[in-house]
Design a protein around this motif. Structure first.
Motif: not given
Length: 283
Positions: A89-92, A122-130
């Motif tokens: 759950d949004e660990p970072f 996550t709400h971070d698109q880059q995080e999801a893509f990586e």
């Protein structure tokens, strides 16, 4: 079903480590709850300490660790009982940018090693893509689209997905004979056959180029109103002839080649456009 039988490991955003327990005891907690033999618990904890690269920190307490180290302990604790599914759950979310970047890379490698099905929120698109093999975009609890990251980026199914995945320029107009008419002299091809339907055209800043001549390609006349260097990119705010404002992102090399100054007249040439029926905007 009792929690310990659900087969779901959970990693919290803010670690939720037991402050009075050492790193070793935190990781071992779920195994001890299941009353596994001591030798089995120790072997599993040693395996996980090596996996998360914290072998030398086993006797430390959470307060003696950095944020990135605490999150790795939380991940090891969740993995210890060998869950069928791992929920993160949004660990970072509580970490700074550099640590987030490092942990994303580390987590992707770790996932390739342990092969546990993971759901990463996550709400971070880059995080999801990586980190993801499949990205699911939710809008108010409803699934808008699910596809592999690059396919999702190239073929968004709705205005929400298009705008959520990256910054976009939105131009509004109406359909007319297979064209989206967005103002004086601005026409874009569309699959919408109906006449007079409100449309919204989405174009990402890096999918726009600038030229001083039209060169026979579709382009919109405008002038530069702001230039903002952003490291590897240069952002330009451009006002089209009909008053529409666009954000354009150029590479440093392309900017150096053009050298557009504030007030310069030029043409904006789109490389990729997404056209959708326009949705009513909230009042």
């Amino acid at each position: 079903m009792p929690i310990q039988r659900r087969g779901v490991g959970f990693v919290f955003q803010h670690y939720a480590l037991f402050r009075h327990m050492t790193v070793r005891d935190n990781i071992a907690f779920g195994l001890k709850v299941r009353k596994l033999p001591r030798a089995e618990v120790r072997a599993r904890v040693d395996e996980l300490l090596d996996l998360v690269q914290l072998r030398g920190y086993a006797a430390r307490y959470p307060a003696q660790l950095s944020g990135g180290q605490r999150q790795r302990v939380a991940l090891a604790r969740a993995l210890a009982p060998r869950p069928k599914v791992l929920l993160l759950d949004e660990p970072f979310g509580a970490l700074d940018t550099q640590v987030r970047d490092e942990l994303r890379t580390w987590l992707r490698r770790l996932h390739d090693e342990v092969h546990v099905t993971s759901l990463f929120v996550t709400h971070d698109q880059q995080e999801a893509f990586e980190v993801a093999d499949q990205v699911v975009v939710l809008n108010h609890g409803r699934v808008e689209q699910m596809r592999p990251p690059q396919e999702l980026y190239e073929h968004p199914a709705s205005p929400f997905v298009t705008g959520f995945l990256s910054a976009v320029n939105v131009l509004r107009g109406r359909s007319a004979s297979g064209q989206a008419v967005l103002g004086a002299g601005i026409h874009v091809p569309t699959d919408i056959d109906e006449h007079g339907v409100p449309v919204a055209v989405y174009v990402r800043p890096h999918d726009l180029d600038l030229t001083y001549e039209r060169n026979g390609t579709p382009a919109w006349p405008g002038r530069v109103v702001r230039v903002l260097p952003l490291g590897a990119l240069v952002r330009l705010d451009v006002e089209l002839s009909d008053g529409t404002d666009l954000r354009v992102e150029l590479s440093r090399d392309r900017y150096a080649e053009l050298e557009p100054r504030i007030g310069a007249s030029l043409y904006v040439a789109p490389r990729d456009l997404k056209v959708f029926r326009d949705q009513p905007r909230p009042a």
